[in-house]
Design an enzyme around this catalytic site. Structure first.
Site, mmCIF file in Angstrom:
data_model
loop_
_atom_site.group_PDB
_atom_site.id
_atom_site.type_symbol
_atom_site.label_atom_id
_atom_site.label_comp_id
_atom_site.label_asym_id
_atom_site.label_seq_id
_atom_site.Cartn_x
_atom_site.Cartn_y
_atom_site.Cartn_z
ATOM 1 N N ASP A 167 -34.287 -110.399 -99.047
ATOM 2 C CA ASP A 167 -34.515 -111.204 -97.857
ATOM 3 C C ASP A 167 -33.796 -110.476 -96.719
ATOM 4 O O ASP A 167 -32.976 -109.581 -96.957
ATOM 5 C CB ASP A 167 -33.949 -112.608 -98.070
ATOM 6 C CG ASP A 167 -34.083 -113.467 -96.830
ATOM 7 O OD1 ASP A 167 -35.154 -113.465 -96.224
ATOM 8 O OD2 ASP A 167 -33.092 -114.132 -96.463
ATOM 9 N N ASP A 181 -32.726 -111.935 -92.888
ATOM 10 C CA ASP A 181 -31.713 -112.650 -92.121
ATOM 11 C C ASP A 181 -30.747 -113.375 -93.049
ATOM 12 O O ASP A 181 -31.167 -114.134 -93.927
ATOM 13 C CB ASP A 181 -32.385 -113.650 -91.181
ATOM 14 C CG ASP A 181 -31.515 -114.005 -89.985
ATOM 15 O OD1 ASP A 181 -30.408 -113.451 -89.878
ATOM 16 O OD2 ASP A 181 -31.933 -114.836 -89.170
#
Length: 306
Positions: free
Chosen positions: A27, A29
């Site tokens: 992922d 952020d």
């Protein structure tokens, strides 16, 4: 491989885990960056994983950027990232419409320029972006003009989200044959300094509520976003590691797809959250417990440098 879930990944265990996988999915952020600042050591981790022969991909629920825009952002932050290594929901939603739903017709798009571009890249026409200001009376709203070529409503992040867009989507979706797709269900976007703002999931939920229909959601934890990567690059889920900061999206995606999972504590979810899921004994919550956790992905550096 893990003897027990939610194990602190440290020492020799790091090498054992990395030896058991060929591919690492990150992922973005809260994992490799926070806001506009790279997590210290994250770029080095990605460089060293690649030098050690691992394939690396970036899987994000954010629909506001194209793959090209993401790759450019990552390069400015010091990451070695190529466009075809990035899988965001703008791109994956376009692929879902094209390959799974086999859409023939236009999309009514509650979205943004990145989503427009990704739809156009796969030959899908669209309408709806830009402001849609309120006018008239409720009778006018109920009879708002609709494009007869629209066969699907797609909801992603839209700076111009409004009552009239919500109403127009509802009118299209009153036709049971009109398909309904959402990019993701994330309801809150964490910012630096502990602040949060409403996220795309709030817009999807608003349209679901008005239309009284659930959206088909493309983003994590839906298996489709992993399938999008796996089908293109022939990945073996059992030899993949999903690294994320959210239990209800990243870790749940890993569980749904048979991947090994690693929670990093630089983002949304906390160790206390994971331990609470583990103690619950609830099957619906146990699937959100990671195999391993680290304080930061920089904790992988000693094993990679050794």
């Amino acid at each position: 491989m893990a003897v027990s879930k939610c194990t602190l990944l440290t020492g020799p265990l790091i090498k054992q885990l990395l030896d058991s996988v060929d591919t690492v999915l990150f992922d973005c952020d809260g994992v490799i960056w926070r806001g506009n600042q790279a997590v210290p050591g994250a770029a080095d981790v990605i460089d060293l994983l690649k030098k050690n022969g691992k394939r690396v991909f970036f899987v994000t629920n954010n629909s506001s950027k194209t793959r090209k825009m993401y790759a450019e952002k990552m390069k400015t932050m010091g990451f070695d990232a190529k466009e075809d290594e990035v899988f965001g929901t703008a791109y994956c939603t376009a692929m879902y419409l094209k390959t799974v739903l086999k859409l023939e017709g236009k999309v009514y798009l509650i979205g943004n320029n990145a989503m427009k571009e990704e739809l156009e890249n796969v030959g899908i026409q669209h309408t709806g972006t830009g402001p849609d200001l309120i006018f008239g009376t409720p009778s006018d709203w109920a009879n708002v003009p609709l494009d007869p070529e629209v066969k699907a409503v797609v909801v992603g992040f839209d700076n111009d989200f409004s009552y009239m867009k919500l109403n127009r989507a509802m009118q299209y979706l009153s036709n049971p044959d009109c398909m309904f797709v959402g990019t993701n269900n994330d309801t809150r976007l964490p910012l630096e300094g502990g602040k949060v703002v409403p996220a795309t999931g709030c817009m999807v939920k608003a349209v679901e509520t008005a239309a009284q229909r659930p959206a088909q959601v493309v983003g994590k934890p839906s298996p489709f976003i992993f399938d999008c990567v796996a089908s293109r690059f022939k990945l073996d889920g059992a030899r993949c590691l999903m690294v994320g900061d959210r239990l209800d999206t990243d870790i749940l995606l890993g569980s749904n797809c048979g991947l090994k999972t690693l929670l990093t504590l630089t983002g949304v979810s906390t160790l206390a959250d994971a331990e609470a899921h583990q103690r619950s004994g609830s099957p619906q919550r146990l699937v959100m417990v990671p195999d391993y956790y680290v304080i930061s992905i920089a904790d992988l550096l000693p094993a990679l440098q050794g």
